[in-house]
Design an enzyme around this catalytic site. Structure first.
Site, short mmCIF file in Angstrom:
data_model
loop_
_atom_site.label_atom_id
_atom_site.label_comp_id
_atom_site.label_asym_id
_atom_site.label_seq_id
_atom_site.Cartn_x
_atom_site.Cartn_y
_atom_site.Cartn_z
N GLU A 20 0.85 -1.20 0.00
CA GLU A 20 0.00 0.00 0.00
C GLU A 20 0.89 1.24 0.00
O GLU A 20 1.80 1.35 0.81
CB GLU A 20 -0.89 -0.02 1.25
CG GLU A 20 -1.82 1.17 1.34
CD GLU A 20 -2.65 1.15 2.63
OE1 GLU A 20 -3.55 0.30 2.74
OE2 GLU A 20 -2.37 1.97 3.52
N ASP A 32 -13.13 8.25 7.10
CA ASP A 32 -13.30 8.82 8.44
C ASP A 32 -13.93 10.20 8.34
O ASP A 32 -13.71 10.91 7.37
CB ASP A 32 -11.94 8.91 9.14
CG ASP A 32 -11.49 7.55 9.63
OD1 ASP A 32 -12.34 6.80 10.16
OD2 ASP A 32 -10.29 7.23 9.50
N ASP A 75 -19.90 -6.00 13.65
CA ASP A 75 -18.85 -5.63 12.70
C ASP A 75 -18.70 -6.71 11.63
O ASP A 75 -18.53 -6.41 10.44
CB ASP A 75 -17.53 -5.45 13.47
CG ASP A 75 -16.66 -4.37 12.83
OD1 ASP A 75 -17.17 -3.57 12.02
OD2 ASP A 75 -15.45 -4.33 13.15
N ARG A 81 -22.18 -7.95 4.77
CA ARG A 81 -23.00 -7.13 3.86
C ARG A 81 -22.15 -6.58 2.72
O ARG A 81 -22.60 -6.47 1.59
CB ARG A 81 -23.67 -5.98 4.63
CG ARG A 81 -24.87 -6.41 5.46
CD ARG A 81 -25.71 -5.20 5.92
NE ARG A 81 -24.99 -4.37 6.86
CZ ARG A 81 -25.02 -4.52 8.18
NH1 ARG A 81 -25.72 -5.50 8.71
NH2 ARG A 81 -24.34 -3.72 8.97
#
Ligand SMILES: Cc1cc2nc3c(=O)[nH]c(=O)nc-3n(C[C@H](O)[C@H](O)[C@H](O)COP(=O)(O)OP(=O)(O)OC[C@H]3O[C@@H](n4cnc5c(N)ncnc54)[C@H](O)[C@@H]3O)c2cc1C
Length: 203
Positions: A28, A120, A171, A177
């Site tokens: 990343e 966020d 969570d 989902r």
């Protein structure tokens, strides 16, 4: 010796000679802010390329602040290296139309993998408030992107539980989902004990 040349030296040593293609890694990166950082990033990408990462991804700044830089970095990786590259994308302070525009530009640039995130709340706020014309969470974002283009979609997962979650089971339901909405991979947040990850994986 700088970090890049040290890594190159390590790759060349017999200890790591068998590694390329033999380990499933991804890396990343965050989008560079200056020309100097861009050079360092590019040096790092080329240094890590011999490890044949499954993909590399580039993060997205809060509220789309790195929109251009994330796009340019991912597009350049796709254009100039053979490494599959993914762009992180968040719902923060963006309408569904703006997100569609960003996603279309990725598709046009040959990017086929998006890491779809809620993001966020900006400015140190504690509660995430969706844009009135935007996506409320990553589940909705995944479903929206799915309708736009056949992207490969990765989402976040939290072995130590996301702070907004009512409890670990809620969570996990949220992760389910996201996968049901069309994500095919989950990338976890940091965890400090391997057991935390293994318990999460079992669950
Ligand atoms: C691998 C990885 C990469 C990341 N990259 C970036 C990045 O590039 N840029 C960036 O800004 N941030 C990034 N983040 C951080 C991420 O944006 C934050 O952790 C954010 O707070 C949550 O985003 P999410 O996609 O996990 O949200 P979501 O999965 O939508 O939800 C977060 C939590 O809220 C709860 N929740 C969501 N919807 C509901 C609901 N309907 N009812 C009840 N509870 C609900 C869930 O328990 C969930 O755990 C990354 C995180 C990870 C793990």
């Amino acid at each position: 010796m700088n970090q890049a040349s040290e890594t190159r030296r390590a790759h060349a040593s017999p200890l790591f000679a068998g590694l390329p293609g033999d380990i499933g890694v991804s890396f990343e990166f965050f989008p560079p802010k200056t020309e100097k950082m861009e050079e360092t990033l590019w040096d790092s990408v080329l240094t890590l390329a011999p490890l044949a990462p499954r993909f590399v991804s580039v993060t997205y700044g809060a509220g789309g602040t790195t929109r251009e830089r994330t796009h340019n970095t991912v597009a350049r990786i796709v254009r100039e290296t053979g490494i599959p590259a993914a762009a992180h994308l968040t719902c923060v302070e963006a309408t569904k139309d703006e997100i569609a525009e960003v996603a279309d530009a990725y598709w046009q640039a040959g990017v086929r993998h998006i890491v779809a995130l809620r993001g966020d709340p900006p400015g140190g706020a504690t509660k995430f408030t969706p844009h009135p014309q935007g996506y409320a969470n990553a589940v909705e974002l995944v479903a929206g992107l799915r309708e736009l283009h056949p992207f490969e979609l990765s989402v976040s997962a939290y072995p130590e539980t996301h702070p907004d979650a009512a409890n670990p089971a809620a969570d996990l339901d949220n992760l389910k989902r996201k996968l049901d909405a069309g994500a095919t991979r989950a990338i976890t947040q940091f965890f400090f004990e391997p057991d935390t990850f293994f318990r999460f994986q079992d669950a």
